[in-house]
Design an enzyme around this catalytic site. Structure first.
Site, PDB file in Angstrom:
ATOM      1  N   ARG A  70       0.709  -1.364   0.022  1.00  0.00           N
ATOM      2  CA  ARG A  70      -0.028  -0.090   0.076  1.00  0.00           C
ATOM      3  C   ARG A  70       0.717   1.273   0.010  1.00  0.00           C
ATOM      4  O   ARG A  70       0.244   2.420  -0.420  1.00  0.00           O
ATOM      5  CB  ARG A  70      -1.034   0.141   0.901  1.00  0.00           C
ATOM      6  CG  ARG A  70      -2.222  -1.084   0.984  1.00  0.00           C
ATOM      7  CD  ARG A  70      -3.148  -1.165   2.038  1.00  0.00           C
ATOM      8  NE  ARG A  70      -3.361  -2.599   2.159  1.00  0.00           N
ATOM      9  CZ  ARG A  70      -2.843  -3.361   2.917  1.00  0.00           C
ATOM     10  NH1 ARG A  70      -2.151  -3.049   3.975  1.00  0.00           N
ATOM     11  NH2 ARG A  70      -3.408  -4.704   3.242  1.00  0.00           N
ATOM     12  N   GLU A 107       5.443 -11.822  14.118  1.00  0.00           N
ATOM     13  CA  GLU A 107       4.997 -12.419  15.256  1.00  0.00           C
ATOM     14  C   GLU A 107       5.157 -14.078  15.043  1.00  0.00           C
ATOM     15  O   GLU A 107       5.398 -14.614  16.105  1.00  0.00           O
ATOM     16  CB  GLU A 107       3.407 -12.412  15.424  1.00  0.00           C
ATOM     17  CG  GLU A 107       3.033 -10.985  15.653  1.00  0.00           C
ATOM     18  CD  GLU A 107       1.572 -11.050  15.735  1.00  0.00           C
ATOM     19  OE1 GLU A 107       0.881 -11.787  16.290  1.00  0.00           O
ATOM     20  OE2 GLU A 107       0.864  -9.861  15.170  1.00  0.00           O
TER      21      GLU A 107
END
Length: 183
Positions: A70, A107
């Site tokens: 983006r 993560e």
């Protein structure tokens, strides 16, 4: 974080209201900040670009580095408006030429950010742009990659900051400018 005059700018409210929040996407507990609705609102999209251009126009920036994917939406129009080149910061194996990469942790593992060798030169002044900062991993990798080749990162900029994920802290002393805060 937007401060001072930027917070008073009425365009910020319009941008914020044009961003759709999708609960439990892509998994339960996530409040997804969907910028596609803002892109459909030509005034909100133009206001977003204009606010960034107004901020960076006179900062002698020669490189706008957009973080995949983006950052590719916001980076090119900002770069054109301020007279800078646009450098895509990509996920692995997306650029056809020789690349330099920076690994960063997620993560659930690691990933890499890459850019073409020779896309930037030592001493250039850069803006790093993305749509959103969450944990700050991808933004940090992009900054480290540019700094490793001698580029001065003037600031990082995002449309949205997810406040609870402490991405700003991960950037350390590097300045971060955002238009909209979200939780």
């Amino acid at each position: 974080m937007a401060t001072g005059d930027e917070q008073q700018d009425p365009r910020i409210a319009g941008i914020s209201s044009a961003i759709r929040v999708i609960p439990n996407f892509p998994k339960p507990g996530i409040m997804f900040q969907d910028i596609t609705t803002m892109l459909l609102d030509t005034k909100a999209f133009k206001d977003t670009i204009d606010l960034f251009v107004e901020r960076y126009r006179d900062k002698n920036i020669s490189v706008v580095a957009g973080v995949e994917a983006r950052g590719f939406i916001f980076g090119p129009p900002i770069a054109l408006a301020i007279g800078a080149k646009f450098v895509p910061m990509r996920k692995p194996n997306k650029l056809p030429g020789e690349v330099i990469s920076e690994e960063y942790s997620l993560e659930y593992g690691t990933d890499k950010m890459e850019m073409h060798v020779g896309a930037v030169e030592a001493g250039e002044r850069a803006l790093v742009i993305d749509d959103l900062i969450a944990t700050g991993g991808t933004l940090c990798a992009a900054v480290k990659l540019l700094e490793r080749v001698g580029v001065n990162v003037v600031e990082c900029a995002c449309v949205i900051e997810l406040l609870g994920l402490k991405g700003r802290e991960r950037l350390g002393d590097r300045p971060l400018f955002v238009l909209v805060n979200a939780t």
